[in-house]
Design an enzyme around this catalytic site. Structure first.
Site, short mmCIF file in Angstrom:
data_model
loop_
_atom_site.label_atom_id
_atom_site.label_comp_id
_atom_site.label_asym_id
_atom_site.label_seq_id
_atom_site.Cartn_x
_atom_site.Cartn_y
_atom_site.Cartn_z
N GLY A 138 28.21 9.10 20.44
CA GLY A 138 27.83 8.66 21.78
C GLY A 138 26.66 7.70 21.71
N GLN B 125 19.29 3.11 24.79
CA GLN B 125 19.16 3.01 23.34
C GLN B 125 19.31 1.60 22.82
OE1 GLN B 125 22.01 6.55 22.66
NE2 GLN B 125 20.64 6.61 20.92
N CYS C 151 20.54 11.75 16.55
CA CYS C 151 20.52 10.66 17.53
C CYS C 151 20.37 9.35 16.79
CB CYS C 151 19.35 10.89 18.48
SG CYS C 151 19.19 9.62 19.75
N LEU C 152 21.10 8.33 17.23
CA LEU C 152 21.02 7.03 16.57
C LEU C 152 19.63 6.39 16.73
CD1 LEU C 152 24.52 5.65 17.61
CD2 LEU C 152 23.82 6.33 15.31
N HIS D 172 23.86 15.19 26.00
CA HIS D 172 22.89 14.44 25.18
C HIS D 172 22.74 13.01 25.72
CE1 HIS D 172 21.22 13.29 21.01
NE2 HIS D 172 21.41 12.13 21.62
N GLU D 173 23.87 12.36 26.00
CA GLU D 173 23.82 10.96 26.46
C GLU D 173 23.23 10.85 27.87
OE1 GLU D 173 24.10 8.93 24.18
OE2 GLU D 173 25.10 10.29 22.80
N HIS E 210 19.55 10.82 27.92
CA HIS E 210 18.93 9.52 27.62
C HIS E 210 18.64 8.72 28.89
CE1 HIS E 210 18.66 9.30 23.30
NE2 HIS E 210 19.95 9.55 23.11
ZN ZN Z 1 20.74 10.16 21.33
#
Ligand code: ZN
Length: 184
Positions: free
Chosen positions: A60, A65, A110-111, A153-154, A157
């Site tokens: 995701g 991000q 997480c990226l 999670h997304e 953000h």
């Molecule tokens: Zn993340």
């Protein structure tokens, strides 16, 4: 196409902002941004493309991000029955959730976070998410298991919340009462 160079890392102020609603119907620019989020996630799961462009695999990605403080997310993930959940959404919102909690046995990553934060991240076991697809059409999705965790999670953000904010600092692997452990 997006690469890891486009993804901002932990400590960048945009990751802590409340992202703005995207006006519907979406503009061409917003559609392009949304499409690029999903494209990254799909590319990152293709071994050849990921290796060629140095993409860290993810399931995701949210617009903040890539330093765009707007409410957009992309998810590309399969559940335990190999059913694919591939969505790119504007203005996703959790409209209902279970009382029951769930967490990933292996924790979350997480990226935008290069270091690892071990520990259980308590989430709702089941959520219903409402949002708008790339054409501005309303969609409603019922989720459980890993896809449910990934959406939560997304969406976090978009509200400036990082996964590790949910980890019990004093005891990261503390038993979460009555919660489902997701092992994958
Ligand atoms: Zn993340």
């Amino acid at each position: 196409m997006l690469t890891m160079d486009d993804i901002i890392r932990d400590g960048h102020p945009t990751l802590r902002k409340i992202a703005e609603e995207v006006p519907m119907p979406p503009s061409d620019e917003d559609k392009q941004i949304l499409a690029s989020l999903l494209e990254y996630v799909v590319n990152s799961q293709n071994n050849e493309t990921a290796e060629k462009y140095g993409l860290r695999p993810g399931i995701g990605l949210a617009a903040p991000q890539i330093n765009v403080a707007k409410r957009m997310i992309a998810v590309h993930v399969t559940d335990d029955k190999d059913k694919l959940y591939s969505y790119a959404l504007f203005n996703p919102k959790i409209i209902s959730h279970s009382v029951e909690k769930a967490y990933l046995k292996a924790g979350e990553g997480c990226l935008s976070v290069d270091e690892s934060f071990p520990g259980f991240v308590p989430r709702y076991a089941r959520v219903t998410v409402k949002g708008y697809d790339i054409d501005g059409k309303e969609v409603k999705i019922r989720l459980k298991g890993l896809p449910s965790i990934c959406f939560q999670h997304e969406i976090d953000h978009l509200n400036g919340i990082m996964f590790y904010d949910h980890i019990d600092k004093a005891n990261p692997f503390r038993n979460i009462e009555g919660a489902i452990e997701i092992d994958r």
